[in-house]
Design a protein around this motif. Structure first.
Motif, mmCIF file in Angstrom:
data_model
loop_
_atom_site.group_PDB
_atom_site.id
_atom_site.type_symbol
_atom_site.label_atom_id
_atom_site.label_comp_id
_atom_site.label_asym_id
_atom_site.label_seq_id
_atom_site.Cartn_x
_atom_site.Cartn_y
_atom_site.Cartn_z
ATOM 1 N N ASP A 5 0.809 -1.216 0.000
ATOM 2 C CA ASP A 5 0.000 0.000 0.000
ATOM 3 C C ASP A 5 0.845 1.270 0.000
ATOM 4 O OD1 ASP A 5 -2.090 1.758 0.168
ATOM 5 O OD2 ASP A 5 -2.992 0.930 1.970
ATOM 6 N N GLU A 46 -5.560 -5.058 4.346
ATOM 7 C CA GLU A 46 -5.470 -4.305 3.081
ATOM 8 C C GLU A 46 -5.341 -5.278 1.899
ATOM 9 O OE1 GLU A 46 -5.841 -1.046 2.946
ATOM 10 O OE2 GLU A 46 -5.275 -0.301 4.934
ATOM 11 N N HIS A 96 -12.814 2.102 4.572
ATOM 12 C CA HIS A 96 -12.014 3.084 5.299
ATOM 13 C C HIS A 96 -12.824 4.188 5.981
ATOM 14 C CE1 HIS A 96 -8.565 1.068 3.688
ATOM 15 N NE2 HIS A 96 -7.728 1.949 4.191
ATOM 16 N N HIS A 137 -5.148 0.306 12.413
ATOM 17 C CA HIS A 137 -5.768 0.649 11.130
ATOM 18 C C HIS A 137 -6.347 -0.572 10.410
ATOM 19 C CE1 HIS A 137 -6.371 2.897 7.437
ATOM 20 N NE2 HIS A 137 -5.712 1.966 6.778
ATOM 21 N N VAL A 142 -10.202 -1.265 9.440
ATOM 22 C CA VAL A 142 -10.624 -1.423 8.042
ATOM 23 C C VAL A 142 -11.359 -2.762 7.863
ATOM 24 C CG1 VAL A 142 -9.764 -1.741 5.665
ATOM 25 C CG2 VAL A 142 -8.873 0.111 7.091
HETATM 26 ZN ZN LIG Z 1 -5.661 1.637 4.709
#
Ligand SMILES: [Zn+2]
Ligand SMILES: NC(=O)c1ccc[n+]([C@@H]2O[C@H](COP(=O)([O-])OP(=O)(O)OC[C@H]3O[C@@H](n4cnc5c(N)ncnc54)[C@H](O)[C@@H]3O)[C@@H](O)[C@H]2O)c1
Length: 349
Positions: A136, A184, A239, A255, A259
């Motif tokens: 990412d 992710e 998100h 995070h 998510v």
């Molecule tokens: Zn992210």
């Protein structure tokens, strides 16, 4: 065999090299003549991989110094950026020299930001050492530091010269940091790649090939929309709700976990709004659990909605919402903040 992904943007074309046991010096020497290099890294990563990186750069003729800061998001601020900038100035770094970001997303974002403003812009190479940074943050050129008022509020678009991703570094990642990155990775499967999702579902994948596939999806999206005005919004799947969870928990919920929960909430809401059965959300939940990611939280939908309103201060204004039409294909739908809140709350999930 190393994997290579080409990233093409309006400002730069570069390669992402992915493989186990890469030689940092040799990979960087392919795109940069010997010059001064500052390796920027946090204390944890530098203690593990700093000597390897510095020595390999020296073997290839680079003159290397290093700047090491305390690990963690709290270091991603203007104060650390100023320290790196001063370090560069004191060490006579010129515009034609190079910064190397060795570490996770914090190091990459900070170093990229410094590279974007030092002498009005210089080159930098990303050497990601977390799964999240590999798939990412190291690709796409978004750089930033945080302000006390919020995350990523100061930054610039500045593409790296090359991304050198040694997947062997993931072996030392704490399990929860690896899981964070897997959220992710699963996101990429849901938004663009059913086959990749199925690999995660079955827990059958080769790490370098998986990173290559995620980076390819990100590269394709960034190539279409470098400055985040259209299709790049696809990357925000899960998100909006995720950010609300992060804020409500005072950033105690990581995070990736936030998510993961956000993806489940939105998928269930989409199923409800379209009178679908829960096949898609059940598959998503099972897959996220494979990687020890949470799929629900203590906050109610009303909590999340209220947080989203106070966060955005834009009830009535339109936002782009990412919805999973099927696994492997998501769509962007513009809604007012009020419509979005109603969408989530009415789903009753
Ligand atoms: Zn992210
Ligand atoms: N620029 C972008 O497009 C983008 C996209 C997503 C996230 N981000 C940013 O990325 C950051 C999060 O990245 P992150 O999760 O990589 O955080 P991080 O850089 O803080 O790394 C997480 C932790 O893992 C440690 N670590 C890193 N590599 C290791 C290794 N190989 N072995 C052992 N420990 C290791 C670090 O020292 C740190 O304590 C956030 O600041 C976020 O805003 C940016």
């Amino acid at each position: 065999m190393n994997q290579i992904v080409k990233v093409t943007t309006s400002t730069k074309e570069y390669e992402v090299i992915i493989g186990g046991g890469l030689h940092y010096g040799e990979e960087i020497a392919k795109v940069k003549k010997p010059c001064k290099v500052v390796v920027v890294s946090d204390d944890t990563v530098f203690s593990l991989y700093g000597d390897k990186c510095v020595n390999e750069l020296k073997e290839c003729g680079f003159e290397v110094s290093s700047f090491v800061f305390p690990n963690g998001e709290k270091s991603k601020n203007l104060s650390t950026a100023e320290q790196v900038l001063s370090f560069c100035a004191e060490n006579g770094i010129s515009k034609s020299d190079l910064l190397v970001a060795l570490g996770g997303g914090v190091t990459g974002d900070l170093t990229g930001f410094v590279a974007s403003v030092f002498l009005r812009g210089m080159e930098y190479v990303q050497c990601p050492t977390t799964l999240l940074a590999a798939i990412d943050s190291s690709v796409g050129g978004k750089t930033a530091v945080d302000l006390p008022q919020g995350k990523n509020l100061v930054g610039a678009f500045h593409q790296p010269l090359r991304v050198v991703c040694d997947t062997d570094t993931f072996k030392t990642l704490p399990a929860e940091v690896f899981s964070d990155g897997m959220a992710e990775a699963v996101k990429y499967g849901v938004i663009r790649d059913l086959e990749l999702f199925e690999q995660f579902e079955k827990k059958e994948f080769d790490i370098a090939a998986m990173v290559q596939r995620c980076v390819q999806i990100k590269a394709d999206i960034v190539g279409e929309d470098e400055f985040d005005t259209g299709v790049r919004k696809l990357l925000n799947f899960g998100h909006t709700v995720g950010h609300s969870i992060e804020k409500l928990s005072n950033y105690e919920v990581p995070h990736g976990s936030a998510v993961a929960i956000g993806m489940v909430v939105v998928t269930k809401a989409y199923e409800k709004a379209n009178s679908l059965d829960n096949t898609m959300s059940e598959r998503l939940i099972k897959t996220l659990k494979n990687y020890n990611l949470p799929v629900s939280c203590e906050y109610t939908l009303v909590d999340l909605a209220e947080q989203a309103i106070s966060d955005k201060k834009r009830a009535g204004k339109k936002i782009s919402v990412l919805l999973p039409e099927t696994i492997g294909n998501s769509i962007i739908q513009d809604m007012t903040m009020d419509e979005w809140i109603a969408y989530i709350v009415n789903s009753g999930v």
